[in-house]
Design a protein around this motif. Structure first.
Motif, short mmCIF file in Angstrom:
data_model
loop_
_atom_site.label_atom_id
_atom_site.label_comp_id
_atom_site.label_asym_id
_atom_site.label_seq_id
_atom_site.Cartn_x
_atom_site.Cartn_y
_atom_site.Cartn_z
N LEU A 124 96.55 -43.88 -64.13
CA LEU A 124 96.50 -45.11 -63.33
C LEU A 124 96.34 -44.81 -61.83
CD1 LEU A 124 96.71 -48.13 -63.67
CD2 LEU A 124 99.19 -47.95 -63.45
N LEU A 125 97.28 -44.03 -61.30
CA LEU A 125 97.20 -43.74 -59.86
C LEU A 125 95.99 -42.87 -59.55
CD1 LEU A 125 100.97 -43.21 -58.87
CD2 LEU A 125 99.61 -45.30 -58.84
N TYR A 175 103.13 -43.53 -51.99
CA TYR A 175 102.28 -43.24 -53.15
C TYR A 175 101.30 -42.08 -52.91
CZ TYR A 175 103.83 -47.20 -55.94
OH TYR A 175 104.58 -48.06 -56.70
N ASP A 188 104.71 -53.24 -54.58
CA ASP A 188 105.06 -52.93 -55.97
C ASP A 188 106.34 -53.68 -56.36
OD1 ASP A 188 105.09 -51.57 -58.48
OD2 ASP A 188 106.67 -50.27 -57.66
N ARG A 227 93.07 -45.16 -59.29
CA ARG A 227 93.16 -45.97 -58.07
C ARG A 227 92.71 -45.16 -56.85
NH1 ARG A 227 99.18 -48.76 -58.60
NH2 ARG A 227 98.71 -50.18 -60.32
C1 IPM Z 1 102.29 -51.18 -60.95
C2 IPM Z 1 103.06 -50.10 -61.63
C3 IPM Z 1 102.57 -48.76 -61.11
C4 IPM Z 1 102.81 -48.70 -59.62
C5 IPM Z 1 103.19 -47.54 -61.82
C6 IPM Z 1 103.06 -47.64 -63.33
C7 IPM Z 1 102.61 -46.25 -61.33
O1 IPM Z 1 104.43 -50.26 -61.45
O2 IPM Z 1 101.06 -51.22 -61.14
O3 IPM Z 1 102.89 -52.01 -60.28
O4 IPM Z 1 103.91 -48.33 -59.18
O5 IPM Z 1 101.90 -49.05 -58.88
#
Ligand code: IPM
Ligand code: MN
Length: 360
Positions: A91-92, A138, A255, A95
């Protein structure tokens, strides 16, 4: 010639595939009705693939994704994989690799949906959080020194560059101009509020605050500017959500406050978001996780995934199709599902997808 969009579909883990299936069903119906074509390419990235191959993401993942117009993601997270590996590795990583520097999270209570906030309804819970999605803690800068000694030090930096802040603010001001409460005919102003912590984080939010007012005064004098501390924001989200229009904030605060916001709009069954690169490939995902205990049971609510797909069509420029999906979701919320909670909808996952699809 009808327009064709290349969409990468990443169903992911747990209940991701079953909700993504319904989202895809709905956008296919919309495509047919509104005269465009979707070319869908599915990828099996997620926990199962990682456990089998030891690879979180293939080396060419970003290159591959860049050949698409948008990405539709289900959920990432597997009970047999240590927390952090898939979240950071898939995911990250996506992004960052795709520079999706905006995380757009609409907070809208549909009529008929229950909110835990007493005496508030769709008129009061109707705002958007724009979360900066590329900086802050992040970025992963920092480290652990003198590990396993009494002097161990851990540092994780809240990092922002002026350029990162400016590009996020510009998106937020433009968004407020286009979709603020005045633009939508539901309020007297288009208002952008900065959410920060200028009373303690006197470096990072000093930068944000200066950038906010400089850009606002110079380029967006028509947008009303507000400021809230992040802790107070949590309070107002519950007490007076009608004060909000468009909120902009840093990555970690965004978040945290969007989980609170999500529960006020009926929970993770409906909360959707987009990881947006305004000049590149964006990725849309329901806010809920992979919910492993519900996997394959057909009880999970696909509306959040459907709303993410709706946001995707909106971003691609298919506003009429997105509006039709929005209307269909609103009708299903008002007249069909008993609750948005898993197992309490009065329908199974597939039936909720069908209810939306047949209303388009
Ligand atoms: C979100 C999630 C993610 C984040 C995690 C899963 C890495 O909590 O998309 O809000 O912290 O951005
Ligand atoms: Mn989160």
């Amino acid at each position: 010639m009808s327009k064709t969009y290349k969409i990468a579909v990443l169903p992911g883990d747990g209940t991701g595939p079953e909700v993504t299936r319904e989202a895809v069903k709905v956008i296919q119906v919309a495509a047919k009705k509104f005269g465009f074509t979707l070319q869908l390419n599915e990828y099996d990235w997620g926990g199962d693939r990682y456990l089998k191959t030891g690879e979180v993401l293939p080396a060419n993942a970003a290159v591959e994704m860049k050949q698409h117009d948008a990405i539709l993601l289900g959920a990432i997270g597997h009970p047999e994989v240590k927390p952090g590996i898939l979240e950071k590795g898939i995911l990250l990583a996506l992004r960052f690799a795709l520079d999706q520097y905006i995380n757009l999270r609409p907070v809208r209570l549909y009529e008929g949906v229950e909110t835990p906030i007493k005496d508030k309804g769709p008129k009061q819970i109707d705002y958007v959080v724009i979360r900066e999605n590329s900086g802050d803690v992040y970025t992963g800068t920092g480290g652990i020194m003198m590990k396993d000694t009494p002097h161990e030090v851990a540092v994780q930096n809240m990092l922002y560059t002026r350029a990162q802040v400016d590009r996020c603010l510009r998106y937020a001001f433009e968004y407020a101009r286009k979709y603020g409460k005045k633009a939508r005919g539901v309020g007297p102003d288009n208002t952008l509020a900065l959410v920060g912590k200028t009373n303690v984080l006197t470096y990072v939010f000093d930068l944000w605050e200066r950038a906010f007012h400089e850009m606002g005064a110079k380029e967006f004098p028509d947008i009303k500017r507000d400021y809230y501390h992040v802790d107070a924001t949590c309070m107002w989200m519950v007490k007076s959500p009608e004060w909000f229009d468009v909120l902009v904030t840093a990555n970690l605060f965004g978040d945290i406050i969007t989980d609170l916001a999500a529960i006020t709009q009926g929970g993770l069954g409906i909360a959707a978001g987009g990881n947006i690169n305004p000049h590149g490939v964006s990725m849309f995902e329901p806010m809920g996780g992979s919910a492993p205990k519900y996997t394959g049971k057909g009880v999970i609510n696909p509306l959040a995934a459907i709303c993410s797909a709706m946001m995707m069509l909106e971003t691609l420029g298919e506003q009429t199709a997105a509006n039709a999906i929005n209307k269909a979701v609103a009708d299903v919320c008002k007249n069909k599902v008993q609750s948005l909670a898993a197992g309490k909808m009065g329908y199974n996952t597939q039936q909720v997808g069908d209810l939306v699809a047949e209303r388009i």
